[in-house]
Design an enzyme around this catalytic site. Structure first.
Site, mmCIF file in Angstrom:
data_model
loop_
_atom_site.group_PDB
_atom_site.id
_atom_site.type_symbol
_atom_site.label_atom_id
_atom_site.label_comp_id
_atom_site.label_asym_id
_atom_site.label_seq_id
_atom_site.Cartn_x
_atom_site.Cartn_y
_atom_site.Cartn_z
ATOM 1 N N LYS A 172 68.569 -114.256 -32.090
ATOM 2 C CA LYS A 172 69.232 -113.081 -32.660
ATOM 3 C C LYS A 172 69.849 -112.194 -31.577
ATOM 4 O O LYS A 172 70.897 -111.569 -31.801
ATOM 5 C CB LYS A 172 68.244 -112.290 -33.512
ATOM 6 C CG LYS A 172 67.799 -113.020 -34.773
ATOM 7 C CD LYS A 172 68.971 -113.402 -35.656
ATOM 8 C CE LYS A 172 68.541 -114.035 -36.967
ATOM 9 N NZ LYS A 172 69.686 -114.421 -37.826
ATOM 10 N N TYR A 212 63.038 -116.852 -32.189
ATOM 11 C CA TYR A 212 63.849 -116.079 -33.144
ATOM 12 C C TYR A 212 64.500 -114.877 -32.455
ATOM 13 O O TYR A 212 65.685 -114.587 -32.666
ATOM 14 C CB TYR A 212 62.956 -115.618 -34.290
ATOM 15 C CG TYR A 212 63.673 -114.984 -35.455
ATOM 16 C CD1 TYR A 212 64.277 -115.765 -36.441
ATOM 17 C CD2 TYR A 212 63.745 -113.600 -35.601
ATOM 18 C CE1 TYR A 212 64.926 -115.193 -37.523
ATOM 19 C CE2 TYR A 212 64.389 -113.015 -36.673
ATOM 20 C CZ TYR A 212 64.977 -113.816 -37.632
ATOM 21 O OH TYR A 212 65.629 -113.233 -38.696
#
Length: 328
Positions: A244, A240
């Site tokens: 991002k 993640y």
């Protein structure tokens, strides 16, 4: 997992921060707006000296005339067409509702939650707005093409793109499977790439009228929902965090490439937001998280939506591009 949290700090071009003994104040520099109205000629509105009409009647007549004149010179603008990915719940839902209630035409994208997406559309329409739902996986190029074409077929163009869709597949790196890694990268990063790149590539395959509209407008907004995790990392979220961080780098680069087309590209990087995911955290983990947030509470989706709404449709945001706006 990380999406937004309470207390906000917005950092962008055109915004300065003043330190006042522990409290930072944001100063927004308003841009010059070139589309100001032409001065109204009031000479014909003056009361002649020889008239016997009561003064109050003259004032009312002047007011009506001014309103009519203003209506004649006020520019007529079409409601912006907005695509919001991952819009059936959470931050995406809040963004869709905020923009729909502000008068935008909203395409509500979803992957699996069709019922929830339809409810979002109904809520927008109940407030007098226009909305339609579209089921599609933004990590798949064919789905993205179909989504863009759906919006153009319905409303003629796309003015604002909100790349919000995302998933988590948490786990320590030493135990993470390739599937867990790839699923997050595909949706959270490649999905943003496809949604950002496909509309311009499809210009040649759209109907000629639609292509002319998009090229002639030479303006638009792209807002990517990133995360503070992409800046500082987070235990158990290597996939993640990487996705991002990639979104933030993509935002800065695309902002430079699309600047010649007068298209603003920005990212909003929230911390922890109250959601289905945070609701499942244990008391110990939640206590640790809240201890790092200035206001000691999770942020609300509506609070992030307010920042996105400002970037999407407020004229004061037209000078902000290539920036990461952080919501703690």
């Amino acid at each position: 997992m990380a999406s937004s949290a309470s207390g906000s700090a917005i950092m962008a071009a055109g915004i300065t921060m003043t330190d006042t003994g522990g409290h930072k104040i944001c100063h927004f520099r308003q841009p010059f707006l070139s589309n100001t109205l032409h001065p109204i000629n009031y000479s014909n509105l003056q009361r002649r000296s020889n008239t016997k009409t009561p003064f109050s009647s003259v004032v009312k007549a002047q007011a009506v005339t001014v309103e009519q004149a203003a209506a004649q010179v006020a520019p007529k603008t079409e409601a912006p067409v907005v695509i919001v990915t991952g819009a059936s719940r959470g931050i995406g839902k809040a963004i869709s509702l905020a923009l729909g209630k502000a008068g935008c035409k909203v395409l509500v994208n979803y992957a699996r939650s069709s019922k929830e997406a339809e409810e979002v559309c109904k809520e927008i329409e109940a407030c007098g707005g226009q909305a339609l739902s579209f089921g599609g996986d933004v990590s798949k190029e064919a789905d993205v093409e179909a989504m863009i074409k759906t919006a153009v077929d319905a409303w003629g163009t796309v003015d604002v793109l909100i790349n919000n869709a995302g998933i988590t597949r948490d786990g320590l790196l030493m135990r993470m499977t390739t599937k867990q890694w790839q699923e997050v990268i595909d949706l959270n990063l490649t999905g943003v790439y496809l949604c950002t790149q496909v509309p311009f590539r499809l210009l040649i395959s759209f109907t000629l009228a639609a292509a002319k509209i998009m090229m002639k407008k030479k303006k638009g907004k792209i807002i990517n929902i990133a995360s503070v995790v992409g800046l500082v990392g987070n235990f158990g979220q290597s996939n993640y965090s990487a996705a991002k961080a990639g979104v933030i780098g993509l935002t800065k680069t695309v902002a430079k490439e699309y600047a010649s087309r007068n298209i603003n590209v920005n990212a909003v990087a929230p911390g922890f937001i109250a959601s289905d995911m945070t609701a499942k955290l244990g008391d110990d983990i939640e206590k640790k998280i809240l201890g790092q947030i200035p206001l000691g509470r999770y942020g609300q989706p509506e609070e992030v939506a307010g920042v996105v709404e400002f970037l999407a449709i407020n004229p004061a945001s037209n000078y902000i591009t290539g920036q990461v706006l952080i919501y703690y």
